[in-house]
Structures are given as structure tokens and as C-alpha cells.
Enzyme design. Sequence first.
Site, mmCIF file in Angstrom:
data_model
loop_
_atom_site.group_PDB
_atom_site.id
_atom_site.type_symbol
_atom_site.label_atom_id
_atom_site.label_comp_id
_atom_site.label_asym_id
_atom_site.label_seq_id
_atom_site.Cartn_x
_atom_site.Cartn_y
_atom_site.Cartn_z
ATOM 1 N N ILE A 27 5.700 52.904 -21.447
ATOM 2 C CA ILE A 27 6.545 52.481 -22.561
ATOM 3 C C ILE A 27 6.630 50.960 -22.611
ATOM 4 C CG2 ILE A 27 8.872 52.650 -23.543
ATOM 5 C CD1 ILE A 27 9.164 55.216 -21.771
ATOM 6 N N GLY A 28 6.402 50.384 -23.784
ATOM 7 C CA GLY A 28 6.560 48.961 -23.972
ATOM 8 C C GLY A 28 5.347 48.114 -23.657
ATOM 9 N N THR A 32 0.598 51.175 -28.942
ATOM 10 C CA THR A 32 0.579 51.458 -30.377
ATOM 11 C C THR A 32 0.084 50.260 -31.165
ATOM 12 O OG1 THR A 32 2.409 53.026 -30.133
ATOM 13 C CG2 THR A 32 1.951 52.216 -32.347
ATOM 14 N N GLU A 49 1.748 58.784 -31.590
ATOM 15 C CA GLU A 49 2.908 59.505 -31.091
ATOM 16 C C GLU A 49 4.060 59.323 -32.074
ATOM 17 O OE1 GLU A 49 3.262 59.874 -26.399
ATOM 18 O OE2 GLU A 49 3.410 57.826 -27.082
ATOM 19 N N ASP A 99 -2.883 56.747 -29.904
ATOM 20 C CA ASP A 99 -2.120 55.980 -28.914
ATOM 21 C C ASP A 99 -1.553 56.882 -27.822
ATOM 22 O OD1 ASP A 99 -0.053 57.249 -30.259
ATOM 23 O OD2 ASP A 99 1.205 55.456 -30.393
ATOM 24 N N GLU A 160 15.737 53.477 -26.876
ATOM 25 C CA GLU A 160 15.202 52.907 -25.644
ATOM 26 C C GLU A 160 16.166 51.942 -24.958
ATOM 27 O OE1 GLU A 160 10.501 52.931 -27.071
ATOM 28 O OE2 GLU A 160 11.588 51.035 -26.907
#
Length: 227
Positions: A27-28, A32, A49, A99, A160
Site C-alpha cells: 500500500i502506498g 496504481t 483494484e 495493478d 487509510e
Amino acid sequence: MTENTHSPLTDPKITTKHRYIAVEGPIGVGKTTLAKRLAQSFNYQILLEKADQNPFLDKFYRKERDAALATQLFFLFQRAGQLNELQQEELFEPVRVADFLMEKDRLFAKLTLDQNEYQLYDMVYQQLSPQAPTPDLVVYLQAPADVLMERIQKRGIDAERNIDKRYLEDLNSAYSEFFHFYDAAPLLIINATDIDFADNEQHYNQLLDYLLGIKNGRHYFNPTMLD
């Protein structure tokens, strides 16, 4: 490093033999962003996603342990549904960038579920039997947890905001182990700590030029290559 004699900086018509490219990472890390740029460069379809559609994700990030199974099952059904739609539309032949890898679903499940929950998850997985095509190239982005935290805070997605550093460290470890043994497709590992694919054209074009020359095996792209 590449067999392409034209630079992406000057050649508007970029082609590649990689007809299906999957971008992965924690994540992060920017997967993407990179997937969208690659899809634009090659004029490929894009498969993304849809984490924002998961109604359990916010509870999970707030450390509500009972939301872990629901969160994971939602993602499993969602990704399996995306693959089924592709099969029905016969889109496995045209070119595309995604992604995510379907295999990542189990990676997250093993990380977040207890033994009994994972057994239930695995039963559902086996019943769904989601089948994804093998990519022609997998791009794995990696960065330390501190960098991931900074990027997550900067993009300001509500769901998040409660992610903690320990979870990202565990996620990094899980990804590292997964890709240490991954050999299903050519793999490009990128240290994305000091690379800006969104706004730095030099960074993006040098990566693109390197990517075009990959045929098989395992490859590494590091910030030092940008000097």
C-alpha cells in the site's frame, strides 16, 4: 540494457512484446500510478483494484479484528468477479496492464487472518477457483515502511488514515518472501524509495526504456541507475 533503439523520450509510438503487465507492491508504493502511466504509454486496457468499494476496509484499518475476514472475502469475491468478467468478454487476448496479481489475495489473507479464518477463506477460494492469465511481465515496487507511511498520509484517503507502521512492515516482509520465490513470469524489482513516476519524466522514461528490453528472468531497477 535495452534492445530498443528509440528513446521513449522522443518516440511517440512505443511498442512492447509484453501484452499483459502486472504491477504489484504494498500500500502506498505507487503501483496504481505506474500502472496507469504504462497503460497510457502502450495504449493498453487497464484493470485496477477497487479498494474504495470495500465497505469493511475502514473498520479493518481501525484494528477491528473481527473485520479482517469480511475484508478479505470481499476482496476475493471482487477480484474473482473482475476475472470472470474478463473471461466472458474474451479480453484475455488484448493487451492490458493491471495493478494487482490474483496471487496477492492469499498473501494478504495469510497476513491478516487467524488459522480458522484462513481455513474458511481457503475453502471459499477453492470453490471460486479464480483463474488469472500469467503476465508477460510483473513489476514489483518496494519501499520502506516510513516511505509508505509518508505517501499514504500525503494522498489522504479516509480509509487509510488508521494504517500503522507495523502493519506496513509486516506487509513488506510478506511481499519480499512472496517475490523471493516468484518465478511464474519475468520479474522487474524496483526500489521506488527515491523514484517519482508521477511527476518526474526522466525517472519514468528511464524505467520505460529499461522495461522494454526485458525478455525473461529477474531484473532490478534502482535509483542509482538514474544518475
